[in-house]
Design an enzyme around this catalytic site. Structure first.
Site, PDB file in Angstrom:
ATOM      1  N   ASP A  25     -53.952 -10.107 -28.324  1.00  0.00           N
ATOM      2  CA  ASP A  25     -54.953  -9.511 -27.431  1.00  0.00           C
ATOM      3  C   ASP A  25     -54.994  -7.995 -27.612  1.00  0.00           C
ATOM      4  N   CYS A  79     -64.211 -32.230 -25.220  1.00  0.00           N
ATOM      5  CA  CYS A  79     -64.771 -32.018 -23.881  1.00  0.00           C
ATOM      6  C   CYS A  79     -65.645 -33.200 -23.453  1.00  0.00           C
ATOM      7  N   CYS A  85     -65.511 -27.406 -15.538  1.00  0.00           N
ATOM      8  CA  CYS A  85     -65.286 -25.953 -15.534  1.00  0.00           C
ATOM      9  C   CYS A  85     -66.579 -25.193 -15.240  1.00  0.00           C
ATOM     10  N   CYS A 132     -59.110 -14.521 -12.420  1.00  0.00           N
ATOM     11  CA  CYS A 132     -59.527 -15.818 -11.874  1.00  0.00           C
ATOM     12  C   CYS A 132     -59.162 -16.874 -12.915  1.00  0.00           C
ATOM     13  N   CYS A 135     -61.873 -21.961 -13.722  1.00  0.00           N
ATOM     14  CA  CYS A 135     -62.440 -22.836 -14.754  1.00  0.00           C
ATOM     15  C   CYS A 135     -61.347 -23.469 -15.624  1.00  0.00           C
TER      16      CYS A 135
HETATM   17  C1  B12 Z   1     -63.257  -9.895 -23.922  1.00  0.00           C
HETATM   18  C2  B12 Z   1     -62.276 -10.909 -23.350  1.00  0.00           C
HETATM   19  C3  B12 Z   1     -62.485 -11.334 -22.042  1.00  0.00           C
HETATM   20  C4  B12 Z   1     -63.776 -11.040 -21.286  1.00  0.00           C
HETATM   21  C5  B12 Z   1     -64.877 -11.980 -21.874  1.00  0.00           C
HETATM   22  C6  B12 Z   1     -64.363 -13.420 -22.051  1.00  0.00           C
HETATM   23  C7  B12 Z   1     -65.110 -14.270 -23.072  1.00  0.00           C
HETATM   24  N1  B12 Z   1     -64.928 -15.569 -22.902  1.00  0.00           N
HETATM   25  O1  B12 Z   1     -65.766 -13.791 -23.957  1.00  0.00           O
HETATM   26  C8  B12 Z   1     -63.359 -11.341 -19.811  1.00  0.00           C
HETATM   27  C9  B12 Z   1     -62.851 -10.057 -19.152  1.00  0.00           C
HETATM   28  C10 B12 Z   1     -64.440 -11.952 -18.908  1.00  0.00           C
HETATM   29  C11 B12 Z   1     -62.162 -12.263 -20.033  1.00  0.00           C
HETATM   30  C12 B12 Z   1     -61.714 -13.158 -19.077  1.00  0.00           C
HETATM   31  C13 B12 Z   1     -60.640 -14.014 -19.251  1.00  0.00           C
HETATM   32  N2  B12 Z   1     -59.793 -14.025 -20.289  1.00  0.00           N
HETATM   33 CO1  B12 Z   1     -60.060 -12.960 -21.907  1.00  0.00          CO
HETATM   34  N3  B12 Z   1     -60.264 -12.159 -23.589  1.00  0.00           N
HETATM   35  C14 B12 Z   1     -61.188 -11.385 -24.112  1.00  0.00           C
HETATM   36  C15 B12 Z   1     -60.867 -11.088 -25.583  1.00  0.00           C
HETATM   37  C16 B12 Z   1     -60.237  -9.676 -25.633  1.00  0.00           C
HETATM   38  C17 B12 Z   1     -62.059 -11.186 -26.538  1.00  0.00           C
HETATM   39  C18 B12 Z   1     -62.901 -12.479 -26.361  1.00  0.00           C
HETATM   40  C19 B12 Z   1     -64.186 -12.395 -27.163  1.00  0.00           C
HETATM   41  O2  B12 Z   1     -64.187 -12.166 -28.340  1.00  0.00           O
HETATM   42  N4  B12 Z   1     -65.303 -12.540 -26.487  1.00  0.00           N
HETATM   43  C20 B12 Z   1     -66.595 -12.416 -27.131  1.00  0.00           C
HETATM   44  C21 B12 Z   1     -67.278 -13.788 -27.195  1.00  0.00           C
HETATM   45  C22 B12 Z   1     -68.701 -13.619 -27.765  1.00  0.00           C
HETATM   46  O3  B12 Z   1     -66.492 -14.594 -28.048  1.00  0.00           O
HETATM   47  P1  B12 Z   1     -66.156 -16.149 -27.833  1.00  0.00           P
HETATM   48  O4  B12 Z   1     -66.043 -16.550 -26.401  1.00  0.00           O
HETATM   49  O5  B12 Z   1     -64.959 -16.419 -28.681  1.00  0.00           O
HETATM   50  O6  B12 Z   1     -67.434 -16.965 -28.330  1.00  0.00           O
HETATM   51  C23 B12 Z   1     -68.053 -16.742 -29.556  1.00  0.00           C
HETATM   52  C24 B12 Z   1     -67.207 -16.996 -30.769  1.00  0.00           C
HETATM   53  O7  B12 Z   1     -66.334 -18.089 -30.517  1.00  0.00           O
HETATM   54  C25 B12 Z   1     -68.268 -17.296 -31.818  1.00  0.00           C
HETATM   55  N5  B12 Z   1     -67.751 -18.295 -32.756  1.00  0.00           N
HETATM   56  C26 B12 Z   1     -67.811 -19.624 -32.654  1.00  0.00           C
HETATM   57  N6  B12 Z   1     -67.261 -20.177 -33.731  1.00  0.00           N
HETATM   58  C27 B12 Z   1     -66.862 -19.157 -34.545  1.00  0.00           C
HETATM   59  C28 B12 Z   1     -66.237 -19.184 -35.778  1.00  0.00           C
HETATM   60  C29 B12 Z   1     -65.900 -17.927 -36.377  1.00  0.00           C
HETATM   61  C30 B12 Z   1     -65.203 -17.926 -37.680  1.00  0.00           C
HETATM   62  C31 B12 Z   1     -66.209 -16.695 -35.719  1.00  0.00           C
HETATM   63  C32 B12 Z   1     -65.845 -15.370 -36.292  1.00  0.00           C
HETATM   64  C33 B12 Z   1     -66.853 -16.729 -34.481  1.00  0.00           C
HETATM   65  C34 B12 Z   1     -67.172 -17.965 -33.935  1.00  0.00           C
HETATM   66  O8  B12 Z   1     -69.423 -17.774 -31.113  1.00  0.00           O
HETATM   67  C35 B12 Z   1     -69.172 -17.753 -29.714  1.00  0.00           C
HETATM   68  C36 B12 Z   1     -70.435 -17.410 -28.945  1.00  0.00           C
HETATM   69  O9  B12 Z   1     -70.941 -16.117 -29.280  1.00  0.00           O
HETATM   70  C37 B12 Z   1     -59.836 -12.224 -25.912  1.00  0.00           C
HETATM   71  C38 B12 Z   1     -58.768 -11.845 -26.943  1.00  0.00           C
HETATM   72  C39 B12 Z   1     -59.316 -11.998 -28.337  1.00  0.00           C
HETATM   73  N7  B12 Z   1     -59.111 -11.009 -29.150  1.00  0.00           N
HETATM   74  O10 B12 Z   1     -59.929 -13.010 -28.658  1.00  0.00           O
HETATM   75  C40 B12 Z   1     -59.220 -12.540 -24.530  1.00  0.00           C
HETATM   76  C41 B12 Z   1     -58.894 -14.002 -24.226  1.00  0.00           C
HETATM   77  C42 B12 Z   1     -60.057 -14.865 -24.610  1.00  0.00           C
HETATM   78  N8  B12 Z   1     -58.776 -14.011 -22.764  1.00  0.00           N
HETATM   79  C43 B12 Z   1     -57.892 -14.835 -22.316  1.00  0.00           C
HETATM   80  C44 B12 Z   1     -57.718 -15.166 -20.945  1.00  0.00           C
HETATM   81  C45 B12 Z   1     -56.443 -15.910 -20.575  1.00  0.00           C
HETATM   82  C46 B12 Z   1     -58.697 -14.818 -19.999  1.00  0.00           C
HETATM   83  C47 B12 Z   1     -58.750 -15.225 -18.512  1.00  0.00           C
HETATM   84  C48 B12 Z   1     -58.274 -16.633 -18.187  1.00  0.00           C
HETATM   85  C49 B12 Z   1     -57.937 -14.174 -17.712  1.00  0.00           C
HETATM   86  C50 B12 Z   1     -57.843 -14.391 -16.221  1.00  0.00           C
HETATM   87  N9  B12 Z   1     -56.938 -15.261 -15.729  1.00  0.00           N
HETATM   88  O11 B12 Z   1     -58.537 -13.764 -15.447  1.00  0.00           O
HETATM   89  C51 B12 Z   1     -60.272 -15.067 -18.208  1.00  0.00           C
HETATM   90  C52 B12 Z   1     -61.042 -16.376 -18.521  1.00  0.00           C
HETATM   91  C53 B12 Z   1     -62.547 -16.254 -18.406  1.00  0.00           C
HETATM   92  C54 B12 Z   1     -63.292 -17.184 -19.351  1.00  0.00           C
HETATM   93  N10 B12 Z   1     -63.836 -18.280 -18.823  1.00  0.00           N
HETATM   94  O12 B12 Z   1     -63.361 -16.946 -20.546  1.00  0.00           O
HETATM   95  C55 B12 Z   1     -57.112 -15.503 -23.437  1.00  0.00           C
HETATM   96  C56 B12 Z   1     -57.554 -16.944 -23.580  1.00  0.00           C
HETATM   97  C57 B12 Z   1     -56.452 -17.837 -24.133  1.00  0.00           C
HETATM   98  C58 B12 Z   1     -57.049 -19.164 -24.532  1.00  0.00           C
HETATM   99  N11 B12 Z   1     -56.327 -20.201 -24.227  1.00  0.00           N
HETATM  100  O13 B12 Z   1     -58.109 -19.211 -25.092  1.00  0.00           O
HETATM  101  C59 B12 Z   1     -57.494 -14.587 -24.689  1.00  0.00           C
HETATM  102  C60 B12 Z   1     -57.632 -15.301 -26.040  1.00  0.00           C
HETATM  103  C61 B12 Z   1     -56.402 -13.497 -24.760  1.00  0.00           C
HETATM  104  C62 B12 Z   1     -55.112 -14.016 -25.422  1.00  0.00           C
HETATM  105  N12 B12 Z   1     -54.723 -13.413 -26.533  1.00  0.00           N
HETATM  106  O14 B12 Z   1     -54.467 -14.926 -24.980  1.00  0.00           O
HETATM  107  N13 B12 Z   1     -61.652 -12.132 -21.285  1.00  0.00           N
HETATM  108  S1  SF4 Z   2     -64.304 -19.721 -13.009  1.00  0.00           S
HETATM  109 FE1  SF4 Z   2     -63.901 -18.869 -15.073  1.00  0.00          FE
HETATM  110  S2  SF4 Z   2     -65.837 -17.896 -15.715  1.00  0.00           S
HETATM  111 FE2  SF4 Z   2     -65.965 -18.272 -13.491  1.00  0.00          FE
HETATM  112  S3  SF4 Z   2     -65.311 -16.384 -12.558  1.00  0.00           S
HETATM  113 FE3  SF4 Z   2     -63.463 -17.662 -12.730  1.00  0.00          FE
HETATM  114  S4  SF4 Z   2     -62.541 -17.129 -14.732  1.00  0.00           S
HETATM  115 FE4  SF4 Z   2     -64.643 -16.298 -14.723  1.00  0.00          FE
HETATM  116  S1  SF4 Z   3     -63.120 -28.782 -17.801  1.00  0.00           S
HETATM  117 FE1  SF4 Z   3     -64.351 -27.695 -19.345  1.00  0.00          FE
HETATM  118  S2  SF4 Z   3     -62.949 -27.286 -21.022  1.00  0.00           S
HETATM  119 FE2  SF4 Z   3     -61.988 -28.890 -19.751  1.00  0.00          FE
HETATM  120  S3  SF4 Z   3     -62.664 -30.819 -20.728  1.00  0.00           S
HETATM  121 FE3  SF4 Z   3     -64.109 -30.343 -19.076  1.00  0.00          FE
HETATM  122  S4  SF4 Z   3     -65.771 -29.245 -20.160  1.00  0.00           S
HETATM  123 FE4  SF4 Z   3     -63.998 -29.200 -21.517  1.00  0.00          FE
END
Ligand code: B12
Ligand code: SF4
Ligand code: SF4
Length: 233
Positions: A25, A79, A85, A132, A135
């Site tokens: 992260d 899923c 969620c 939070c 989800c």
């Molecule tokens: C920014 C960030 C946040 C933001 C935005 C979250 C989001 N889902 O985007 C906020 C502040 C809201 C947040 C919240 C949380 N986060 Co956060 N967050 C991050 C961070 C730093 C980047 C995520 C990111 O890139 N977001 C941008 C979006 C566009 O990316 P994405 O969801 O992955 O979706 C895109 C890609 O997957 C892409 N894609 C799909 N397939 C492929 C294939 C390839 C090859 C590529 C390149 C892309 C790609 O398309 C998707 C749509 O655009 C990561 C750490 C990291 N470096 O990954 C932690 C991370 C995701 N967070 C984490 C956690 C634990 C949380 C929280 C639970 C914290 C909490 N308890 O409050 C919440 C959960 C909220 C939620 N439902 O996601 C963990 C999740 C662990 C896991 N099991 O996945 C991470 C991975 C940190 C870690 N190292 O453990 N987070």
């Molecule tokens: S339920 Fe998940 S997406 Fe909604 S506010 Fe809580 S952490 Fe964010």
């Molecule tokens: S709660 Fe969300 S992540 Fe978990 S199985 Fe259902 S759809 Fe998938």
């Protein structure tokens, strides 16, 4: 045995020569899609990674290396038709499955967002003062998760009293949360969140606590205090 030791020796030399970078992260690395490609689990409809053995309670770390490794098989989504969620999110932060509007997510609002939170969203935050997990917590795959044994993952706060948390000044806040990620958000944002929770508590007994902060030097804290007072009349 000798041959195995030789092979291990060659491998250790290879490891010693390869370049390694570690991310937890800490860099703009797409940790979730990479973890799915590595077979650790899949990105659920809530966008986080979950696994059949781990459920949702897992953090991710990545090691980038030049070492020549056998690739794992990517995991696929399990899923199915579940939407638990998406349905439970208090702020409707999912415009569609697999898409999160981070601006509405309570994790973003309580940890990252500076200044006052939109009034429309404050009531939805409820009593959450740092992040939070709703989800993640509702996901049926959690039934396979096991509790972490590492003491670092054990809850340390106990059941906090909102009145006591609202009274923290900067040095008391730092002392209370030394060694915790909560320290990163600073006293002002933390107390702002506590005041939103007080406003959502439905407890008029907490009104004087909010009243004591209406002249706070931080404008977001003062605004949250006025909002909480209005909610508790
Ligand atoms: C920014 C960030 C946040 C933001 C935005 C979250 C989001 N889902 O985007 C906020 C502040 C809201 C947040 C919240 C949380 N986060 Co956060 N967050 C991050 C961070 C730093 C980047 C995520 C990111 O890139 N977001 C941008 C979006 C566009 O990316 P994405 O969801 O992955 O979706 C895109 C890609 O997957 C892409 N894609 C799909 N397939 C492929 C294939 C390839 C090859 C590529 C390149 C892309 C790609 O398309 C998707 C749509 O655009 C990561 C750490 C990291 N470096 O990954 C932690 C991370 C995701 N967070 C984490 C956690 C634990 C949380 C929280 C639970 C914290 C909490 N308890 O409050 C919440 C959960 C909220 C939620 N439902 O996601 C963990 C999740 C662990 C896991 N099991 O996945 C991470 C991975 C940190 C870690 N190292 O453990 N987070
Ligand atoms: S339920 Fe998940 S997406 Fe909604 S506010 Fe809580 S952490 Fe964010
Ligand atoms: S709660 Fe969300 S992540 Fe978990 S199985 Fe259902 S759809 Fe998938």
């Amino acid at each position: 045995m000798k041959r195995r030791l030789k092979r291990l020796g060659r491998w250790l030399v290879e490891v010693a020569r390869c370049e390694i970078k570690v991310f937890v992260d800490t860099a703009p690395v797409m940790e979730k899609p990479l973890a799915q490609a590595a077979g650790l689990g899949w990105q659920g409809k809530h966008t986080n990674l979950l696994g059949r053995d781990l459920g949702n309670w897992v953090f991710l770390g990545a090691i980038f290396t030049t070492l020549d490794l056998e690739p794992d098989t990517p995991e696929v989504s399990h899923c199915g038709t579940c939407t638990a969620c998406l349905d439970i999110c208090p702020t409707n932060a999912f415009p569609a499955p697999y898409q999160l509007d981070a601006r509405r997510c309570i994790s973003y609002l309580t940890i990252e967002h500076k200044g006052p939170v939109d009034t429309e969203l404050r009531a939805c935050i409820g009593n959450r003062i740092y992040g939070c997990d709703d989800c993640l917590a509702v996901c049926p795959w959690n039934k396979f998760a096991v509790a972490a044994r590492d003491v670092g993952y054990q809850p340390k706060l106990g059941l906090p009293e909102l009145a006591e948390l609202a009274s923290l000044d900067d040095s008391a806040f730092r002392e209370r949360f030394a060694g915790s990620p909560i320290k990163r958000i600073g006293r002002d944002r933390f107390v702002r969140n506590v005041l939103y929770a007080i406003g959502n508590s439905g407890l008029p007994a907490l009104r004087p606590v909010a009243a004591g902060l209406v002249d706070d030097p931080d404008p977001a804290v003062a605004d949250a205090a006025r909002w909480a007072m209005a909610r508790l009349t």
